[in-house]
Design an enzyme around this catalytic site. Sequence first.
Site, short mmCIF file in Angstrom:
data_model
loop_
_atom_site.label_atom_id
_atom_site.label_comp_id
_atom_site.label_asym_id
_atom_site.label_seq_id
_atom_site.Cartn_x
_atom_site.Cartn_y
_atom_site.Cartn_z
N ASP A 22 0.84 -1.21 0.00
CA ASP A 22 0.00 0.00 0.00
C ASP A 22 0.87 1.26 0.00
OD1 ASP A 22 -2.32 1.46 0.02
OD2 ASP A 22 -2.68 1.24 2.17
N ASN A 70 -10.74 -2.77 -6.21
CA ASN A 70 -9.92 -1.87 -7.04
C ASN A 70 -10.53 -1.62 -8.42
OD1 ASN A 70 -6.68 -3.00 -5.77
ND2 ASN A 70 -7.95 -1.28 -5.13
N ARG A 190 1.72 -5.06 6.16
CA ARG A 190 1.06 -4.00 5.39
C ARG A 190 1.92 -2.74 5.45
NH1 ARG A 190 -5.07 -2.49 4.38
NH2 ARG A 190 -4.70 -0.74 2.99
C1 FPP Z 1 -1.78 0.12 -3.44
O1 FPP Z 1 -1.40 1.48 -3.42
C2 FPP Z 1 -1.26 -0.60 -4.58
C3 FPP Z 1 -1.99 -1.19 -5.59
C4 FPP Z 1 -3.45 -1.15 -5.62
C5 FPP Z 1 -1.35 -1.86 -6.72
C6 FPP Z 1 -0.11 -2.65 -6.46
C7 FPP Z 1 0.61 -2.80 -7.74
C8 FPP Z 1 1.94 -2.77 -7.92
C9 FPP Z 1 2.91 -2.64 -6.82
C10 FPP Z 1 2.49 -2.81 -9.30
C11 FPP Z 1 2.80 -4.09 -9.94
C12 FPP Z 1 2.66 -5.31 -9.16
C13 FPP Z 1 2.98 -6.56 -9.55
C14 FPP Z 1 2.78 -7.68 -8.60
C15 FPP Z 1 3.53 -6.91 -10.87
P1 FPP Z 1 -2.52 2.61 -3.47
O2 FPP Z 1 -2.75 2.95 -4.90
O3 FPP Z 1 -3.74 2.14 -2.74
O4 FPP Z 1 -1.81 3.77 -2.71
P2 FPP Z 1 -2.50 4.91 -1.79
O5 FPP Z 1 -3.12 4.17 -0.63
O6 FPP Z 1 -1.34 5.76 -1.37
O7 FPP Z 1 -3.48 5.62 -2.62
#
Ligand code: FPP
Length: 248
Positions: A22, A70, A190
Amino acid sequence: MTTWKDKIDLDRLPKHIAIIMDGNGRWAKQRGKLRTFGHSHGVKAVRETAEAAAEIGIRFLTLYAFSTENWNRPQSEVNALMKLLVKTIHRETKTLHDNDIRLLAIGDLDSLPDVTYRELNDAIKETSDHKRMSMILALSYSSRWEITQAARKIALAVNENKLDPNTIDQKLFESYLITRNFPDPELLIRTSGEYRISNYLLWQIAYSELYFTPKLWPDFRKEDLYEAIVDFQKRERRFGKTSEQVIR
Ligand code: FPP
């Protein structure tokens, strides 16, 4: 200088670590960039974490890459994430080969765009002989979805007289979950300072140790994983028993 890695007791490693990656969006915002910039930089953290885990002998690593919820993000972000997944899986297959890592996925994979599904399946097939560690991507995954579909399958089996309802116990229920071939994670990490589980592996984390770090996912590196493992090893896991009953 002693590192976190040096402090790990290799005889008491968790077999399975699950991670909620996250903070990509906030990491990008801090730099005045679009959220997708954060996701792109999250890929390096995925590579480092997978290498770090395989290096010390972790057998299963499950990463929450995309939740059922998501899909409700702005369409542009969903598209960018799906594209990034295709690109990353394609590019990082070499990392998986180099480290003897097998790729697997859990989730409602039929809901992924065709191209993402194909790329994922190719990498899963190509790495199926690797033995050192399984890296499991939770994609279009949520625990309530998983538990509901298990309940539906059990109900169908009962309906078709293939299953006696009196035989339904925890072990049988687990055999209908998509994680049936993996041990429960002993450690759940997390990042980003949020204290939530967000519909992740709810059944499987019944006795997991929870570890929260303020680090945003794109900043997560090998030593951060090792620090979490050292913290895990300091804890006493009692599984409902008393301290005296636990054999150390
Ligand atoms: C959460 O951060 C992250 C995600 C929803 C996506 C995770 C994806 C990757 C790390 C990229 C590629 C992964 C793989 C396994 C190839 P957020 O967007 O919720 O962040 P925020 O809480 O700061 O808004």
